[in-house]
Design an enzyme around this catalytic site. Structure first.
Site, PDB file in Angstrom:
ATOM      1  N   CYS A 227       4.005 -13.962 -11.372  1.00  0.00           N
ATOM      2  CA  CYS A 227       2.801 -13.355 -10.800  1.00  0.00           C
ATOM      3  C   CYS A 227       3.064 -12.730  -9.433  1.00  0.00           C
ATOM      4  O   CYS A 227       3.591 -13.382  -8.519  1.00  0.00           O
ATOM      5  CB  CYS A 227       1.704 -14.409 -10.687  1.00  0.00           C
ATOM      6  SG  CYS A 227       0.170 -13.817  -9.961  1.00  0.00           S
TER       7      CYS A 227
ATOM      8  N   CYS B 125      -5.690  -9.549 -13.598  1.00  0.00           N
ATOM      9  CA  CYS B 125      -6.215 -10.413 -14.655  1.00  0.00           C
ATOM     10  C   CYS B 125      -7.580 -10.973 -14.283  1.00  0.00           C
ATOM     11  O   CYS B 125      -8.471 -11.094 -15.136  1.00  0.00           O
ATOM     12  CB  CYS B 125      -5.233 -11.536 -14.960  1.00  0.00           C
ATOM     13  SG  CYS B 125      -4.789 -12.561 -13.537  1.00  0.00           S
TER      14      CYS B 125
ATOM     15  N   SER C  12       0.866  -1.179   0.000  1.00  0.00           N
ATOM     16  CA  SER C  12       0.000   0.000   0.000  1.00  0.00           C
ATOM     17  C   SER C  12       0.896   1.219   0.000  1.00  0.00           C
ATOM     18  O   SER C  12       2.103   1.110   0.224  1.00  0.00           O
ATOM     19  CB  SER C  12      -0.889   0.029   1.242  1.00  0.00           C
ATOM     20  OG  SER C  12      -1.718   1.174   1.244  1.00  0.00           O
TER      21      SER C  12
ATOM     22  N   CYS D 197      -1.443  -9.564  -7.938  1.00  0.00           N
ATOM     23  CA  CYS D 197      -2.160  -8.279  -7.916  1.00  0.00           C
ATOM     24  C   CYS D 197      -3.647  -8.451  -8.199  1.00  0.00           C
ATOM     25  O   CYS D 197      -4.440  -7.581  -7.873  1.00  0.00           O
ATOM     26  CB  CYS D 197      -1.542  -7.301  -8.906  1.00  0.00           C
ATOM     27  SG  CYS D 197      -1.852  -7.667 -10.641  1.00  0.00           S
TER      28      CYS D 197
ATOM     29  N   THR E 190      -6.862   1.435   5.283  1.00  0.00           N
ATOM     30  CA  THR E 190      -6.347   0.631   6.388  1.00  0.00           C
ATOM     31  C   THR E 190      -7.193   0.818   7.639  1.00  0.00           C
ATOM     32  O   THR E 190      -7.526  -0.158   8.335  1.00  0.00           O
ATOM     33  CB  THR E 190      -4.880   0.997   6.680  1.00  0.00           C
ATOM     34  OG1 THR E 190      -4.100   0.766   5.505  1.00  0.00           O
ATOM     35  CG2 THR E 190      -4.331   0.169   7.830  1.00  0.00           C
TER      36      THR E 190
ATOM     37  N   CYS F 250      -1.366  -6.598 -17.285  1.00  0.00           N
ATOM     38  CA  CYS F 250      -0.600  -7.290 -16.237  1.00  0.00           C
ATOM     39  C   CYS F 250       0.697  -6.530 -15.975  1.00  0.00           C
ATOM     40  O   CYS F 250       1.474  -6.289 -16.896  1.00  0.00           O
ATOM     41  CB  CYS F 250      -0.289  -8.721 -16.655  1.00  0.00           C
ATOM     42  SG  CYS F 250       0.821  -9.568 -15.497  1.00  0.00           S
TER      43      CYS F 250
ATOM     44  N   ARG G 132      -0.685  -4.107  -6.816  1.00  0.00           N
ATOM     45  CA  ARG G 132      -1.846  -4.702  -6.156  1.00  0.00           C
ATOM     46  C   ARG G 132      -3.098  -3.964  -6.603  1.00  0.00           C
ATOM     47  O   ARG G 132      -3.102  -2.739  -6.753  1.00  0.00           O
ATOM     48  CB  ARG G 132      -1.722  -4.586  -4.634  1.00  0.00           C
ATOM     49  CG  ARG G 132      -2.761  -5.402  -3.834  1.00  0.00           C
ATOM     50  CD  ARG G 132      -2.478  -6.877  -3.953  1.00  0.00           C
ATOM     51  NE  ARG G 132      -3.287  -7.688  -3.050  1.00  0.00           N
ATOM     52  CZ  ARG G 132      -4.443  -8.279  -3.389  1.00  0.00           C
ATOM     53  NH1 ARG G 132      -4.942  -8.102  -4.590  1.00  0.00           N
ATOM     54  NH2 ARG G 132      -5.084  -9.020  -2.517  1.00  0.00           N
TER      55      ARG G 132
END
Length: 545
Positions: A514, A520, A51, A517, A334, A490, A298
């Protein structure tokens, strides 16, 4: 009968993020004798946490009022808050008086969210919570009456062809009176529960942004601890989003870019938009001469109030970003995630004390909708859809008007709707490819060298965790109509179309790249790609993100 071993707890929590750890701590605060277990698919707590992050300590103040005396990582208060509108060569700062007061960052901290989770995990373990990193919850378990019984972790040591390797270990079953799903954005078990129980039937579709982040060591003379900068405008044209740059501890800046995944142009690459953004003269001036030390990506929930699904079902609940409580204009989620975990914990503790097991925690949903979470999200509910509806400039003006109206006590009677991010993509014949500049290796970079900095690793000989419902769709639909947008959306180079030079195109999936995140799983036009959990411990290993 299953040949898996089992363990029984009062509450099992899937995911050691802010929501899951806050729930675990709150359960033990209420009743130290409760058996509480937290599963984390990352190799350690914080390994998959990414984050910005600027943290509002509101929920932390409620959960651990003495956190300032507990050696927490929140040590850099925000001291300077700036918002820039960018053109290709210039910046135009927005004056503070134009921003609704709740948009300022007074009293907040800039910090690594992964480090905050590591610290929260320590607080939870001190209270007797059992945390198991490296174990991915792969399957929901059910009681005979259809209520959730718990979860099972995935098998370890399974080869790509499905055969057991010599080191094979079957998964473990974890049974509980209540199971909390705190998997984060687009959690694969949460997605299954939402579909199975129709939890989103009365809400708007969830929508998302893709956040891509880097951590840089910069020249100490350029570093201003606590300075927070947000940008909008350039380089985005056919998409909404913006950048951030946070001056954190130790002469480091966390910088990144969020691209809303509702964009229509199949040639947009969020990764390349981020690389372009860094080349803006005002951004480049801050990081030039520095050193990039980490990279990650992410998806982010952006649906807000109207996209909150039903949160409960017999035997369990959705908490944190599995449900989606991000305040998009404030770029913060958060504190709301933590509060949702605390409220779920209070409802479960009360139910267990009353002798109830595996029923529906109605009290949790009621408490959340009566809490400051919903009050906060209602205030900004029209901001994100206004950008999608009216475009960046008009949408920003409308969002400001809407939020100022709330601030002075006027509640506008309408709520804008969302449209699913995978819908409405333009065909490739409607637009021209975007000619993104090549990376210079100093400010901008390619995807593979970036993924290297994420410390991503998957056991190569394991089942591919990115699966296709129909293997013909990538070529017959995505390539034919949209020029295979998965190659561009991606941020980790997972998807490639190979064989075009011999007129035998096929989709190659580089699953080992990968970074989890979930883009896709969200953006694929036909929803043909399905993300399932890989072997526990795989994926990125973010050290300070």
């Amino acid at each position: 009968m299953s040949d898996r071993e089992s363990m029984t707890y009062d509450v099992v929590i899937v995911g050691a993020g802010p929501a899951g750890l806050s729930a675990a701590i709150r359960l033990k605060q209420i009743n130290p004798d409760l058996g509480v277990c937290v599963l984390e698919k990352g190799s350690e707590v914080g390994a998959h946490i990414l984050s910005g992050a600027v943290i509002d300590p509101k929920a932390l103040d409620e959960l651990l009022p003495d956190w300032r005396d507990l050696d927490s990582p929140l040590t850099v208060p925000v001291t300077d808050n700036q918002h820039w509108v960018l053109t290709p060569t210039k910046k135009y700062p927005l004056p503070h008086f134009a921003m609704p007061p709740f948009m300022n960052n007074k009293g907040t901290y800039t910090v690594s969210l992964g480090n905050l989770c590591r610290w929260l995990a320590g607080q939870a373990e001190n209270l007797g919570v059992e945390i198991f990193p490296g174990f991915a919850a792969a399957e929901i378990l059910w009681n005979d009456d259809g209520s959730v019984k718990g979860v099972a972790t995935g098998d370890m040591g399974v080869a790509r062809d499905g055969e057991f390797k010599p080191d094979h270990m079957p998964g473990m079953e974890l049974h509980a009176k209540y199971t909390f799903f705190a998997e984060g954005v687009r959690g694969h078990l949460s997605k299954e529960l939402i579909a199975l129980h129709g939890l989103a039937a009365d809400s708007q579709p969830q929508v998302y942004g893709l956040g891509i982040k880097e951590l840089w060591d910069i020249d100490p003379e350029k570093h201003v601890p606590g300075r927070v900068i947000h940008t909008q405008g350039w380089p985005l044209d056919d998409a909404v989003g913006g950048g951030f740059l946070y001056h954190q501890a130790n002469n480091q800046v966390a910088l990144g870019f969020v691209t809303g995944l509702g964009y229509k142009n199949p040639y947009i690459s969020p990764f390349e938009e981020f690389q372009r953004w860094k080349q803006h003269p005002e951004i480049r001036a801050i990081i030039e001469g520095g050193r990039r030390v980490s990279y990650g990506a992410r998806a982010i929930n952006e649906g807000g109030y109207q996209a909150i699904p039903k949160l409960t079902f017999a035997g369990g609940a959705l908490i944190g970003c599995s449900a989606g409580f991000v305040n998009v204009p404030r770029i913060k989620g958060t504190h709301t995630a933590m509060k949702s975990g605390m409220l779920a914990a209070e409802a479960a503790a009360e139910a267990i004390a009353a002798g109830r097991e595996a029923d529906e925690l109605v009290a949790y949903g009621e408490a959340l909708h009566a809490s400051w979470i919903v009050k906060e999200l209602k205030t900004v509910r029209n901001a994100e859809p206004a950008l999608a509806k009216f475009g960046a400039l008009a949408g920003t003006l409308y969002a400001g008007f809407d939020m100022w109206a709330h601030h002075i006590g006027i509640t506008l009677p309408w709520t804008f709707k969302h449209h699913r991010d995978n819908e409405g993509m333009w065909r490739k014949d409607m637009v021209k490819p975007i000619d993104y500049p090549k990376p210079d290796g100093k400010i901008s970079f390619d995807r593979l060298s970036s993924v290297f900095l994420s410390n991503t690793n998957h056991e190569e000989d394991q089942p591919v965790h990115l699966t296709l419902k129909d293997a013909s769709v990538p070529v017959d639909v995505n390539l034919a109509l949209y020029d295979a947008p998965e190659q561009r959306y991606c941020p980790a180079g997972v998807y490639e179309i190979v064989g075009q030079e011999v007129d035998e195109p096929r989709l190659q999936i580089n699953a080992q790249n990968c970074v989890h995140c979930k883009t896709c799983d969200i953006k694929d036009p036909t929803q043909n790609i399905r993300w399932v959990v890989p072997e526990g411990g795989g994926g990125p290993n973010y050290p300070n993100m």
